[in-house]
Motif scaffolding. Sequence first.
Motif, PDB file in Angstrom:
ATOM      1  N   ARG A 103       0.872  -1.191   0.000  1.00  0.00           N
ATOM      2  CA  ARG A 103       0.000   0.000   0.000  1.00  0.00           C
ATOM      3  C   ARG A 103       0.901   1.230   0.000  1.00  0.00           C
ATOM      4  NH1 ARG A 103      -1.774  -0.527   4.786  1.00  0.00           N
ATOM      5  NH2 ARG A 103      -1.361   1.430   5.839  1.00  0.00           N
ATOM      6  N   ILE A 104       0.655   2.141  -0.915  1.00  0.00           N
ATOM      7  CA  ILE A 104       1.555   3.287  -1.073  1.00  0.00           C
ATOM      8  C   ILE A 104       0.772   4.578  -0.881  1.00  0.00           C
ATOM      9  CG2 ILE A 104       3.237   4.411  -2.586  1.00  0.00           C
ATOM     10  CD1 ILE A 104       3.549   1.757  -4.063  1.00  0.00           C
ATOM     11  N   VAL A 105       1.195   5.348   0.104  1.00  0.00           N
ATOM     12  CA  VAL A 105       0.559   6.625   0.412  1.00  0.00           C
ATOM     13  C   VAL A 105       1.462   7.741  -0.114  1.00  0.00           C
ATOM     14  CG1 VAL A 105      -0.246   8.127   2.271  1.00  0.00           C
ATOM     15  CG2 VAL A 105      -0.535   5.634   2.456  1.00  0.00           C
ATOM     16  N   VAL A 106       0.927   8.576  -0.981  1.00  0.00           N
ATOM     17  CA  VAL A 106       1.695   9.668  -1.597  1.00  0.00           C
ATOM     18  C   VAL A 106       1.114  10.997  -1.123  1.00  0.00           C
ATOM     19  CG1 VAL A 106       2.455  10.706  -3.773  1.00  0.00           C
ATOM     20  CG2 VAL A 106       1.938   8.271  -3.664  1.00  0.00           C
ATOM     21  N   ARG A 107       1.975  11.956  -0.881  1.00  0.00           N
ATOM     22  CA  ARG A 107       1.499  13.308  -0.586  1.00  0.00           C
ATOM     23  C   ARG A 107       2.356  14.344  -1.286  1.00  0.00           C
ATOM     24  NH1 ARG A 107       0.513  13.043   5.840  1.00  0.00           N
ATOM     25  NH2 ARG A 107       2.765  12.687   5.703  1.00  0.00           N
ATOM     26  N   LEU A 108       1.727  15.411  -1.722  1.00  0.00           N
ATOM     27  CA  LEU A 108       2.483  16.551  -2.243  1.00  0.00           C
ATOM     28  C   LEU A 108       3.034  17.299  -1.034  1.00  0.00           C
ATOM     29  CD1 LEU A 108       3.236  18.214  -4.791  1.00  0.00           C
ATOM     30  CD2 LEU A 108       1.201  19.589  -4.359  1.00  0.00           C
ATOM     31  N   ASP A 109       4.339  17.438  -0.969  1.00  0.00           N
ATOM     32  CA  ASP A 109       4.977  18.018   0.207  1.00  0.00           C
ATOM     33  C   ASP A 109       5.265  19.503   0.050  1.00  0.00           C
ATOM     34  OD1 ASP A 109       5.080  16.004   1.996  1.00  0.00           O
ATOM     35  OD2 ASP A 109       7.272  15.844   2.050  1.00  0.00           O
ATOM     36  N   SER A 110       5.645  19.886  -1.153  1.00  0.00           N
ATOM     37  CA  SER A 110       5.946  21.299  -1.375  1.00  0.00           C
ATOM     38  C   SER A 110       5.778  21.588  -2.855  1.00  0.00           C
ATOM     39  CB  SER A 110       7.377  21.630  -0.938  1.00  0.00           C
ATOM     40  OG  SER A 110       8.300  20.976  -1.785  1.00  0.00           O
ATOM     41  N   TYR A 111       5.534  22.837  -3.147  1.00  0.00           N
ATOM     42  CA  TYR A 111       5.373  23.274  -4.528  1.00  0.00           C
ATOM     43  C   TYR A 111       5.614  24.771  -4.571  1.00  0.00           C
ATOM     44  CZ  TYR A 111       2.786  25.131  -8.512  1.00  0.00           C
ATOM     45  OH  TYR A 111       2.422  25.836  -9.625  1.00  0.00           O
ATOM     46  N   ARG A 112       6.681  25.145  -5.219  1.00  0.00           N
ATOM     47  CA  ARG A 112       6.895  26.579  -5.411  1.00  0.00           C
ATOM     48  C   ARG A 112       7.672  26.788  -6.707  1.00  0.00           C
ATOM     49  NH1 ARG A 112      10.316  25.085  -1.276  1.00  0.00           N
ATOM     50  NH2 ARG A 112       8.823  25.204   0.423  1.00  0.00           N
ATOM     51  N   GLY A 113       7.144  27.672  -7.512  1.00  0.00           N
ATOM     52  CA  GLY A 113       7.793  28.010  -8.779  1.00  0.00           C
ATOM     53  C   GLY A 113       7.906  26.826  -9.700  1.00  0.00           C
ATOM     54  N   VAL A 114       9.125  26.382  -9.960  1.00  0.00           N
ATOM     55  CA  VAL A 114       9.326  25.301 -10.908  1.00  0.00           C
ATOM     56  C   VAL A 114       9.545  23.944 -10.225  1.00  0.00           C
ATOM     57  CG1 VAL A 114      10.236  26.824 -12.696  1.00  0.00           C
ATOM     58  CG2 VAL A 114      11.813  25.760 -11.070  1.00  0.00           C
ATOM     59  N   ARG A 115       9.674  23.922  -8.907  1.00  0.00           N
ATOM     60  CA  ARG A 115       9.978  22.674  -8.211  1.00  0.00           C
ATOM     61  C   ARG A 115       8.809  22.209  -7.346  1.00  0.00           C
ATOM     62  NH1 ARG A 115      16.009  20.919  -7.285  1.00  0.00           N
ATOM     63  NH2 ARG A 115      16.734  21.680  -9.298  1.00  0.00           N
ATOM     64  N   PHE A 116       8.655  20.908  -7.235  1.00  0.00           N
ATOM     65  CA  PHE A 116       7.673  20.361  -6.302  1.00  0.00           C
ATOM     66  C   PHE A 116       8.193  19.031  -5.779  1.00  0.00           C
ATOM     67  CE2 PHE A 116       5.819  17.383  -9.396  1.00  0.00           C
ATOM     68  CZ  PHE A 116       6.272  17.940 -10.571  1.00  0.00           C
ATOM     69  N   ALA A 117       7.694  18.637  -4.618  1.00  0.00           N
ATOM     70  CA  ALA A 117       8.217  17.434  -3.956  1.00  0.00           C
ATOM     71  C   ALA A 117       7.077  16.586  -3.429  1.00  0.00           C
ATOM     72  CB  ALA A 117       9.154  17.830  -2.819  1.00  0.00           C
ATOM     73  N   PHE A 118       7.255  15.272  -3.532  1.00  0.00           N
ATOM     74  CA  PHE A 118       6.304  14.309  -2.992  1.00  0.00           C
ATOM     75  C   PHE A 118       6.965  13.510  -1.872  1.00  0.00           C
ATOM     76  CE2 PHE A 118       4.714  14.732  -7.394  1.00  0.00           C
ATOM     77  CZ  PHE A 118       3.381  14.979  -7.131  1.00  0.00           C
ATOM     78  N   SER A 119       6.144  13.063  -0.923  1.00  0.00           N
ATOM     79  CA  SER A 119       6.638  12.065   0.033  1.00  0.00           C
ATOM     80  C   SER A 119       5.833  10.788  -0.141  1.00  0.00           C
ATOM     81  CB  SER A 119       6.546  12.578   1.460  1.00  0.00           C
ATOM     82  OG  SER A 119       5.191  12.760   1.814  1.00  0.00           O
ATOM     83  N   TYR A 120       6.429   9.691   0.263  1.00  0.00           N
ATOM     84  CA  TYR A 120       5.865   8.355   0.040  1.00  0.00           C
ATOM     85  C   TYR A 120       6.043   7.526   1.298  1.00  0.00           C
ATOM     86  CZ  TYR A 120       7.067   9.920  -4.671  1.00  0.00           C
ATOM     87  OH  TYR A 120       7.205  10.658  -5.808  1.00  0.00           O
ATOM     88  N   GLU A 121       5.011   6.777   1.623  1.00  0.00           N
ATOM     89  CA  GLU A 121       5.141   5.754   2.661  1.00  0.00           C
ATOM     90  C   GLU A 121       4.550   4.466   2.102  1.00  0.00           C
ATOM     91  OE1 GLU A 121       4.863   7.419   7.060  1.00  0.00           O
ATOM     92  OE2 GLU A 121       3.047   7.842   5.895  1.00  0.00           O
ATOM     93  N   MET A 122       5.274   3.378   2.256  1.00  0.00           N
ATOM     94  CA  MET A 122       4.788   2.085   1.744  1.00  0.00           C
ATOM     95  C   MET A 122       4.599   1.129   2.918  1.00  0.00           C
ATOM     96  SD  MET A 122       6.826   1.611  -1.826  1.00  0.00           S
ATOM     97  CE  MET A 122       7.207   3.025  -2.904  1.00  0.00           C
ATOM     98  N   PHE A 123       3.508   0.371   2.851  1.00  0.00           N
ATOM     99  CA  PHE A 123       3.110  -0.503   3.959  1.00  0.00           C
ATOM    100  C   PHE A 123       2.750  -1.896   3.458  1.00  0.00           C
ATOM    101  CE2 PHE A 123       1.931   3.810   5.098  1.00  0.00           C
ATOM    102  CZ  PHE A 123       2.355   3.936   6.417  1.00  0.00           C
ATOM    103  N   LEU A 124       3.032  -2.886   4.274  1.00  0.00           N
ATOM    104  CA  LEU A 124       2.455  -4.213   4.063  1.00  0.00           C
ATOM    105  C   LEU A 124       1.102  -4.259   4.759  1.00  0.00           C
ATOM    106  CD1 LEU A 124       5.531  -6.579   4.398  1.00  0.00           C
ATOM    107  CD2 LEU A 124       4.139  -6.156   2.366  1.00  0.00           C
ATOM    108  N   PRO A 125       0.203  -5.127   4.303  1.00  0.00           N
ATOM    109  CA  PRO A 125      -1.128  -5.191   4.909  1.00  0.00           C
ATOM    110  C   PRO A 125      -1.037  -5.434   6.420  1.00  0.00           C
ATOM    111  CG  PRO A 125      -1.046  -6.549   2.944  1.00  0.00           C
ATOM    112  CD  PRO A 125       0.346  -6.079   3.198  1.00  0.00           C
ATOM    113  N   ASP A 126      -1.887  -4.734   7.160  1.00  0.00           N
ATOM    114  CA  ASP A 126      -2.002  -4.959   8.600  1.00  0.00           C
ATOM    115  C   ASP A 126      -0.721  -4.676   9.372  1.00  0.00           C
ATOM    116  OD1 ASP A 126      -4.616  -5.883   8.072  1.00  0.00           O
ATOM    117  OD2 ASP A 126      -3.805  -7.861   7.590  1.00  0.00           O
ATOM    118  N   GLN A 127       0.141  -3.846   8.813  1.00  0.00           N
ATOM    119  CA  GLN A 127       1.343  -3.469   9.564  1.00  0.00           C
ATOM    120  C   GLN A 127       1.345  -1.956   9.716  1.00  0.00           C
ATOM    121  OE1 GLN A 127       5.075  -4.956   8.220  1.00  0.00           O
ATOM    122  NE2 GLN A 127       4.444  -7.095   8.326  1.00  0.00           N
TER     123      GLN A 127
END
Lengths: 140, 140, 140, 140
Positions: free
Chosen positions: B73-97
């Motif tokens: 399971r992969i949770v993505v979020r937009l972390d920052s965005y300004r001008g020409v750059r933007f950043a995502f963060s990611y967390e990956m999980f196994l079921p029930d953990q």
Amino acid sequence: MEPYYHKVSYYETDRMGVTHHSNYIRWMEEARVDYLNKIGVSYARLEEEGLVSPVVGLSCSYLRSTTFDDTVRIVVRLDSYRGVRFAFSYEMFLPDQPSPVFTASSTHCFLDQAGKPVMVRHNNPKLDALFKAQLKERRE
Amino acid sequence: MEPYYHKVSYYETDRMGVTHHSNYIRWMEEARVDYLNKIGVSYARLEEEGLVSPVVGLSCSYLRSTTFDDTVRIVVRLDSYRGVRFAFSYEMFLPDQPSPVFTASSTHCFLDQAGKPVMVRHNNPKLDALFKAQLKERRE
Amino acid sequence: MEPYYHKVSYYETDRMGVTHHSNYIRWMEEARVDYLNKIGVSYARLEEEGLVSPVVGLSCSYLRSTTFDDTVRIVVRLDSYRGVRFAFSYEMFLPDQPSPVFTASSTHCFLDQAGKPVMVRHNNPKLDALFKAQLKERRE
Amino acid sequence: MEPYYHKVSYYETDRMGVTHHSNYIRWMEEARVDYLNKIGVSYARLEEEGLVSPVVGLSCSYLRSTTFDDTVRIVVRLDSYRGVRFAFSYEMFLPDQPSPVFTASSTHCFLDQAGKPVMVRHNNPKLDALFKAQLKERRE
């Protein structure tokens, strides 16, 4: 012609402990590009000139396994060439083993950037001559 | 937002018996494309409009292993965005953990087809608004 | 120490026309294995002796693109080594270009086959000595 | 039986702008694992029980291209099964297109962990019955 060598990377293995079978298809491509280089054809330059050469068919036999750190010797030959289609054959070997670990053939065509089949002898006489010379050499 | 799910393929494992670490980078891309779809942005359409969005930086922590047949399971979020750059963060999980198996962030920019940096708010106001809405939602 | 060279394969490119970013992670592994070989350590032999060395962290900067047929020069260095963890840094270059196309670092640990962290200086004094010699050489 | 679907990832394309041909081999594996699941066989469990099932041969025809963001429908069928060998056939389709983009067949065997061929009907009667039921269904 000197064979092509591929050293198996860790990332090419799978949890069976051996090279994943899909990678041999990639090594065929590496060896084909190297073969073309050795007969005087740069695949990168062909592309710049507007030619691409997709794979239209593959046939592969997996005879033995290889794994990380093995150095695989790959022998490529031009098997046929007529009109828009041409075919290569491949044999892959581990060092000091007379029997191949893998044999295959691949069929290709030439397309222009619009995706239309290209007659090499009209479009690229130099490549046409090089391919014919290779086939002639094989028959002799 | 619904997370993205990736089922680990056999060809993604290596001979350590687990998923090869390079594949998480590829799942980040899958999850990022899915995230953009979910907020209403088709990455394929962006490309047709002449925008590309290369990765300029990555930072990854491998916390536990996964393997063939796991559903990640992969949770993505937009972390920052300004001008020409933007950043995502990611967390990956196994079921029930509750603890992630992998966390990461990636930084991107937008380029036009000539490779020049693009200010999204000038070039693509719709995308600019969608990104700003995501950041606002995160802060609330 | 001689750098490691990787020739970019066609299958490593993506439809942006350049090397897909995930492949640099794989080249880091190739270059790391080659580095270990050059200081006298066979990673395949370490595995046979029951040691594995997973990646625990990565940090990468993509500075310029590379593509099919490029020969990428990869410079690897051991950056730190203490107890169970060690870190490498990487710089990748195109021929005749002073600025790198890619820089990165990776952190690793040693595990035994049960997945327990291993103190290299107890478990493998030869490797411990080789790593310390590399670090010493860097400082001088 | 429900077909298997694979959504083409960006990292599966190459600089020709289309899916690299080696990835179809990987999708065949994904679809085969899914097929086995659907008839009640977990490939992961087979491995835990000491069986592995390498590919011994492949034959593929590339008929049309696919690319990033396409959803490819994959129809798998068990084509033959006798003794230690069995074969699957594959047809891959783009949405709303009656002609396949790719057709292939793969041949496999079962090996035990020592690498010895295994007669499924002795070693795994449940799998033997499931395979025979599939073949019977096809003939009817």
